[in-house]
Design a protein around this motif. Structure first.
Motif, PDB file in Angstrom:
ATOM      1  N   PRO A  10      31.801 -36.366   2.249  1.00 14.75           N
ATOM      2  CA  PRO A  10      33.061 -37.093   2.083  1.00 14.75           C
ATOM      3  C   PRO A  10      34.269 -36.193   1.852  1.00 14.75           C
ATOM      4  CG  PRO A  10      31.749 -37.253   0.087  1.00 14.75           C
ATOM      5  CD  PRO A  10      30.926 -36.503   1.094  1.00 14.75           C
ATOM      6  N   GLY A  11      35.395 -36.654   2.354  1.00 16.84           N
ATOM      7  CA  GLY A  11      36.676 -36.006   2.145  1.00 16.84           C
ATOM      8  C   GLY A  11      37.756 -36.939   2.628  1.00 16.84           C
ATOM      9  N   THR A  12      38.943 -36.810   2.086  1.00 17.17           N
ATOM     10  CA  THR A  12      40.026 -37.699   2.491  1.00 17.17           C
ATOM     11  C   THR A  12      40.610 -37.281   3.836  1.00 17.17           C
ATOM     12  OG1 THR A  12      40.546 -38.105   0.179  1.00 17.17           O
ATOM     13  CG2 THR A  12      42.199 -38.743   1.757  1.00 17.17           C
ATOM     14  N   ALA A  13      40.789 -35.993   4.049  1.00 16.62           N
ATOM     15  CA  ALA A  13      41.330 -35.515   5.319  1.00 16.62           C
ATOM     16  C   ALA A  13      40.262 -35.515   6.405  1.00 16.62           C
ATOM     17  CB  ALA A  13      41.919 -34.118   5.156  1.00 16.62           C
ATOM     18  N   ILE A  14      39.070 -35.025   6.043  1.00 19.03           N
ATOM     19  CA  ILE A  14      37.954 -34.951   6.990  1.00 19.03           C
ATOM     20  C   ILE A  14      36.686 -35.423   6.290  1.00 19.03           C
ATOM     21  CG2 ILE A  14      36.570 -33.469   8.488  1.00 19.03           C
ATOM     22  CD1 ILE A  14      38.882 -31.444   8.443  1.00 19.03           C
TER      23      ILE A  14
ATOM     24  N   ASP B 247      29.864 -36.100  13.967  1.00 18.13           N
ATOM     25  CA  ASP B 247      31.294 -35.955  14.221  1.00 18.13           C
ATOM     26  C   ASP B 247      32.007 -36.059  12.882  1.00 18.13           C
ATOM     27  OD1 ASP B 247      33.656 -35.597  15.602  1.00 18.13           O
ATOM     28  OD2 ASP B 247      33.476 -37.416  16.811  1.00 18.13           O
ATOM     29  N   CYS B 248      33.321 -36.110  12.955  1.00 21.41           N
ATOM     30  CA  CYS B 248      34.123 -36.229  11.742  1.00 21.41           C
ATOM     31  C   CYS B 248      35.103 -37.378  11.878  1.00 21.41           C
ATOM     32  CB  CYS B 248      34.895 -34.945  11.471  1.00 21.41           C
ATOM     33  SG  CYS B 248      33.830 -33.544  11.104  1.00 21.41           S
ATOM     34  N   ILE B 249      35.419 -37.963  10.752  1.00 20.13           N
ATOM     35  CA  ILE B 249      36.486 -38.958  10.669  1.00 20.13           C
ATOM     36  C   ILE B 249      37.698 -38.213  10.123  1.00 20.13           C
ATOM     37  CG2 ILE B 249      37.264 -41.091   9.568  1.00 20.13           C
ATOM     38  CD1 ILE B 249      34.220 -41.791   9.230  1.00 20.13           C
ATOM     39  N   TYR B 250      38.767 -38.201  10.900  1.00 25.53           N
ATOM     40  CA  TYR B 250      39.987 -37.493  10.503  1.00 25.53           C
ATOM     41  C   TYR B 250      41.052 -38.494  10.096  1.00 25.53           C
ATOM     42  CZ  TYR B 250      37.893 -33.553  12.987  1.00 25.53           C
ATOM     43  OH  TYR B 250      37.052 -32.561  13.402  1.00 25.53           O
ATOM     44  N   THR B 251      41.790 -38.162   9.045  1.00 24.00           N
ATOM     45  CA  THR B 251      42.921 -38.998   8.663  1.00 24.00           C
ATOM     46  C   THR B 251      44.164 -38.119   8.548  1.00 24.00           C
ATOM     47  OG1 THR B 251      42.595 -38.762   6.280  1.00 24.00           O
ATOM     48  CG2 THR B 251      41.426 -40.585   7.368  1.00 24.00           C
ATOM     49  N   SER B 252      45.279 -38.703   8.851  1.00 26.55           N
ATOM     50  CA  SER B 252      46.545 -37.979   8.836  1.00 26.55           C
ATOM     51  C   SER B 252      47.146 -37.945   7.431  1.00 26.55           C
ATOM     52  CB  SER B 252      47.534 -38.658   9.787  1.00 26.55           C
ATOM     53  OG  SER B 252      48.823 -38.124   9.607  1.00 26.55           O
TER      54      SER B 252
ATOM     55  N   LYS C  16      18.743 -25.182  14.277  1.00 26.66           N
ATOM     56  CA  LYS C  16      17.326 -24.975  14.600  1.00 26.66           C
ATOM     57  C   LYS C  16      16.495 -26.236  14.364  1.00 26.66           C
ATOM     58  CE  LYS C  16      13.472 -21.928  13.708  1.00 26.66           C
ATOM     59  NZ  LYS C  16      13.041 -20.644  13.210  1.00 26.66           N
ATOM     60  N   LEU C  17      16.659 -26.857  13.201  1.00 23.65           N
ATOM     61  CA  LEU C  17      15.854 -28.035  12.856  1.00 23.65           C
ATOM     62  C   LEU C  17      16.111 -29.219  13.785  1.00 23.65           C
ATOM     63  CD1 LEU C  17      16.104 -27.875   8.964  1.00 23.65           C
ATOM     64  CD2 LEU C  17      14.041 -27.508  10.347  1.00 23.65           C
ATOM     65  N   LEU C  18      17.349 -29.308  14.298  1.00 26.51           N
ATOM     66  CA  LEU C  18      17.704 -30.428  15.169  1.00 26.51           C
ATOM     67  C   LEU C  18      17.675 -30.057  16.651  1.00 26.51           C
ATOM     68  CD1 LEU C  18      20.644 -31.878  13.055  1.00 26.51           C
ATOM     69  CD2 LEU C  18      18.319 -32.790  13.259  1.00 26.51           C
ATOM     70  N   SER C  19      17.262 -28.820  16.944  1.00 31.08           N
ATOM     71  CA  SER C  19      17.203 -28.323  18.332  1.00 31.08           C
ATOM     72  C   SER C  19      18.532 -28.524  19.058  1.00 31.08           C
ATOM     73  CB  SER C  19      16.065 -29.008  19.104  1.00 31.08           C
ATOM     74  OG  SER C  19      14.832 -28.781  18.469  1.00 31.08           O
ATOM     75  N   LEU C  20      19.621 -28.177  18.383  1.00 31.12           N
ATOM     76  CA  LEU C  20      20.946 -28.287  18.990  1.00 31.12           C
ATOM     77  C   LEU C  20      21.241 -27.034  19.810  1.00 31.12           C
ATOM     78  CD1 LEU C  20      22.963 -29.569  15.880  1.00 31.12           C
ATOM     79  CD2 LEU C  20      22.002 -30.940  17.738  1.00 31.12           C
ATOM     80  N   ASN C  21      22.041 -27.172  20.831  1.00 29.93           N
ATOM     81  CA  ASN C  21      22.437 -26.016  21.635  1.00 29.93           C
ATOM     82  C   ASN C  21      23.378 -25.094  20.869  1.00 29.93           C
ATOM     83  OD1 ASN C  21      20.932 -26.840  23.872  1.00 29.93           O
ATOM     84  ND2 ASN C  21      22.607 -28.109  24.635  1.00 29.93           N
ATOM     85  N   ASP C  22      24.244 -25.695  20.074  1.00 34.20           N
ATOM     86  CA  ASP C  22      25.227 -24.937  19.306  1.00 34.20           C
ATOM     87  C   ASP C  22      25.344 -25.522  17.906  1.00 34.20           C
ATOM     88  OD1 ASP C  22      26.302 -23.175  21.427  1.00 34.20           O
ATOM     89  OD2 ASP C  22      26.968 -25.069  22.325  1.00 34.20           O
ATOM     90  N   VAL C  23      25.871 -24.718  17.001  1.00 30.55           N
ATOM     91  CA  VAL C  23      26.207 -25.204  15.670  1.00 30.55           C
ATOM     92  C   VAL C  23      27.378 -26.174  15.842  1.00 30.55           C
ATOM     93  CG1 VAL C  23      27.205 -24.509  13.451  1.00 30.55           C
ATOM     94  CG2 VAL C  23      25.439 -23.104  14.510  1.00 30.55           C
ATOM     95  N   PRO C  24      27.379 -27.324  15.171  1.00 34.98           N
ATOM     96  CA  PRO C  24      28.529 -28.223  15.273  1.00 34.98           C
ATOM     97  C   PRO C  24      29.839 -27.473  15.006  1.00 34.98           C
ATOM     98  CG  PRO C  24      26.763 -29.314  14.106  1.00 34.98           C
ATOM     99  CD  PRO C  24      26.346 -27.871  14.299  1.00 34.98           C
ATOM    100  N   ALA C  25      30.852 -27.781  15.803  1.00 30.78           N
ATOM    101  CA  ALA C  25      32.120 -27.049  15.761  1.00 30.78           C
ATOM    102  C   ALA C  25      32.837 -27.172  14.420  1.00 30.78           C
ATOM    103  CB  ALA C  25      33.031 -27.531  16.882  1.00 30.78           C
ATOM    104  N   VAL C  26      32.672 -28.290  13.745  1.00 29.61           N
ATOM    105  CA  VAL C  26      33.358 -28.509  12.472  1.00 29.61           C
ATOM    106  C   VAL C  26      32.336 -28.456  11.334  1.00 29.61           C
ATOM    107  CG1 VAL C  26      34.846 -30.098  11.170  1.00 29.61           C
ATOM    108  CG2 VAL C  26      35.072 -29.945  13.647  1.00 29.61           C
ATOM    109  N   ASP C  27      32.635 -27.649  10.316  1.00 30.22           N
ATOM    110  CA  ASP C  27      31.724 -27.478   9.176  1.00 30.22           C
ATOM    111  C   ASP C  27      31.306 -28.802   8.551  1.00 30.22           C
ATOM    112  OD1 ASP C  27      32.003 -24.777   9.542  1.00 30.22           O
ATOM    113  OD2 ASP C  27      33.182 -24.433   7.726  1.00 30.22           O
ATOM    114  N   ASP C  28      32.233 -29.753   8.463  1.00 29.40           N
ATOM    115  CA  ASP C  28      31.943 -31.023   7.792  1.00 29.40           C
ATOM    116  C   ASP C  28      30.849 -31.811   8.524  1.00 29.40           C
ATOM    117  OD1 ASP C  28      34.412 -31.272   5.708  1.00 29.40           O
ATOM    118  OD2 ASP C  28      35.026 -30.324   7.579  1.00 29.40           O
TER     119      ASP C  28
END
Length: 165
Positions: A8-12, A31-36, A128-140
Motif C-alpha cells: 500500500p501507498g497513497t501515490a503508488i 501492476d500499480c495503482i497510481y494517484t496524482s 525466479k519463483l514466478l518464472s517471469l522474463n524480467d523483474v517487474p519494472a516498478v518496485d511496488d
C-alpha cells in the motif's frame, strides 16, 4: 489458491495476484495503482479503493496479503501509507475476503530465506519463483508479488502443520 498481494501507498499501490497450485506459483497479474498529488487525499484513496474492488472482482482472490506499515522517520508518509492500507482492508472486507498481514522482514524471509535481504535479492527471487522474463519494472509491483508469495508459503506451512497435529 489465488492470493492478491498489496504493497500500500497513497501515490503508488503495488498489486500482485498469484496463484499457488501444486507447489508452483503463477503470476496472474501485477501492476500499480497510481494517484496524482493534485487530487485530494479522499480522491486518491477513492481511486485506490475503486481499482482494488475492480481487481478483486476480476480475479476473485481467496485471500489478500498486505504488507504491514513500516514506521518511517517521515510521520506524514507513515500516515498516508496507513490510510492506503486501511482502504485495502476495507475493500477486502467489502468483498468478504480474509486478510493476512506481513512485515517486510517476514516477506524477505519467506521469499529469499533471509530477513535482511536487499530489495534486488527479493526482486530476483520473485522473478525466479514466478518464472517471469524480467523483474517487474516498478518496485511496488514486485513487492506486492513478494507479499503474495509470502502468504502462499505461510499458508502452505500452516496447512502442513495442521495436517501433522
Amino acid at each position: 489458491m489465488i492470493v492478491m498481494g498489496v504493497d500500500p501507498g497513497t501515490a503508488i499501490t503495488g498489486v500482485g495476484v498469484v496463484e499457488g497450485r501444486e507447489g508452483k506459483f503463477t503470476a496472474l497479474y501485477y501492476d500499480c495503482i497510481y494517484t496524482s498529488p493534485r487530487l485530494s487525499s479522499s480522491q486518491r484513496l477513492g481511486k485506490i479503493y475503486d481499482q482494488l474492488m475492480d481487481l478483486m472482482e476480476r480475479f476473485s482472490p481467496h485471500q489478500v496479503a498486505v504488507e504491514e506499515l513500516f514506521f518511517n522517520v517521515n510521520v506524514k508518509t507513515a500516515l498516508s501509507v496507513g490510510q492506503a492500507r486501511g482502504v485495502v482492508l476495507l475493500a477486502a472486507e467489502r468483498k468478504n475476503i480474509q486478510v493476512a498481514d506481513y512485515t517486510p522482514l517476514q516477506v524477505k524471509q519467506a521469499v529469499v530465506g533471509y530477513g535482511r535481504a536487499e530489495k534486488r535479492q527479493v526482486q530476483s527471487m520473485v522473478k525466479k519463483l514466478l518464472s517471469l522474463n524480467d523483474v517487474p519494472a516498478v518496485d511496488d509491483a514486485s513487492d506486492a508479488l513478494a507479499v503474495a508469495i509470502c502468504h502462499l508459503n505461510s499458508f502452505k506451512m500452516d496447512s502442513l502443520m495442521k495436517g501433522l497435529s
